[in-house]
Design an enzyme around this catalytic site. Sequence first.
Site, mmCIF file in Angstrom:
data_model
loop_
_atom_site.group_PDB
_atom_site.id
_atom_site.type_symbol
_atom_site.label_atom_id
_atom_site.label_comp_id
_atom_site.label_asym_id
_atom_site.label_seq_id
_atom_site.Cartn_x
_atom_site.Cartn_y
_atom_site.Cartn_z
ATOM 1 N N CYS A 68 0.056 -1.190 0.091
ATOM 2 C CA CYS A 68 0.287 -0.208 -0.327
ATOM 3 C C CYS A 68 0.557 1.372 -0.176
ATOM 4 C CB CYS A 68 -0.861 -0.275 1.461
ATOM 5 S SG CYS A 68 -1.956 1.613 1.451
ATOM 6 N N HIS A 81 -3.911 -2.554 -10.658
ATOM 7 C CA HIS A 81 -4.230 -1.900 -10.528
ATOM 8 C C HIS A 81 -4.946 -2.068 -12.147
ATOM 9 C CE1 HIS A 81 -4.371 0.550 -6.668
ATOM 10 N NE2 HIS A 81 -2.850 -0.556 -6.973
ATOM 11 N N GLU A 122 -10.921 0.701 -4.234
ATOM 12 C CA GLU A 122 -10.067 -0.199 -3.823
ATOM 13 C C GLU A 122 -10.320 -1.595 -3.478
ATOM 14 O OE1 GLU A 122 -6.307 1.048 -1.499
ATOM 15 O OE2 GLU A 122 -6.952 3.602 -1.350
ATOM 16 N N CYS A 145 -4.975 7.169 -3.495
ATOM 17 C CA CYS A 145 -4.723 5.524 -3.269
ATOM 18 C C CYS A 145 -3.099 5.160 -4.107
ATOM 19 C CB CYS A 145 -5.762 4.419 -4.536
ATOM 20 S SG CYS A 145 -4.295 2.899 -4.150
ATOM 21 N N GLY A 158 -1.924 3.312 -6.584
ATOM 22 C CA GLY A 158 -2.937 3.084 -7.625
ATOM 23 C C GLY A 158 -2.696 5.013 -8.538
#
Length: 280
Positions: free
Chosen positions: A82, A156, A206, A216, A219
Site C-alpha cells: 500500500c 491495478h 480499492e 491510493c 493507484g
Amino acid sequence: MNPTKGLVAIYKMQGCGNDFVFIDNREYNVPVSHMSEWAQKICRRAFGVGADGLVFLENSDEPALDYRWHFYNADGSRAEMCGNASRCAAKLAVEIGLAGPVHTFGTDAGPIRAEFCDDGEIKVELTPPQGLELNKPITLKDGDDEIHFVNTGVPHAVYVAEDASALNVKELGALVRYHDVFAPAGTNANFMSIIDRENVHLRTYERGVEDETFACGTGAVAGVVVANALGLTGTDVRVKSSGGEILSISIEGNSVFLKGKALVIYSGNAVLESLGLTLD
C-alpha cells in the site's frame, strides 16, 4: 479487566486521506494468525477505531531490512503493498525509533526504500511495476471498452476518462474489481483524467476496502505508469486525489517513486474488550 493487559497502544495516521491504524508489534507479538480478525474489528468504522487498513510493525530477521510490516485491509484481507501506508509506516518508524530517516523495510511485495525529504514529506521507492498491459478489451456497463493494467505492488486497472469527476466510481469500480478478466484475485480500479503532461486527476476503488478511497498511492503510481506508456504524460507527474491532496510520482528508468504527506492524527489506547479482542 486488567487495565494493562486489556489495552493496546495505537497510532492513527493518514496519507492524502487514506487512513490507517498502526501497532508496534515488538511490544505485543500479535501472531499472524490473529491479524486478520484484528483488522476487521479495529478498522470497522463507528464500532471500532475506523480505518482503511491495519498495519503491524516489527523487527526483521533480514539484515538488509530495518523492519517489516504486516498490512491488512479493512475487510481482513492481507495486501502485498500500500503506497500511502508505506509513507505513513516510514514516518512512524522514525518517530518510534525503529529506523533512521533513510531506511528500507519489508513488505509482501518486496523491500521498500523510504526517506524523509527537506519539505517534511515522505518519499518511497516502490517495487518495479510488473505486467503492464495496455488497451485491454473489457465489457463494462455501457458495452465494450478498453482498460489498462499494471501491478505496482498490488494489481491495478486504469481507465482513462474524459472527466473522472463525473463518474460513479463506486458502481464502476465494483464492476472492474470483480470482472472476469481480473479473476480470481480481482484488482483495484482507477479512473483517471489527463489535465496536462504534468498533472492528472485520479479516483480509486480499492480492493479490500470495497469502496472509493480519498487516495491510493500504488493507484497513483499505476495511473502515471499507464499514462506515460500511452504518451499522455511525462515522467514527473502530480496526481490530484479524490481528497484534493497531491501525490508526486517520478519514473526513473525501472524505478518509480511516490512522494507526499504522512501525518500522525493521534495516538492512544484501544480497549480490546470493547472490540471483542484479547492478547491471549
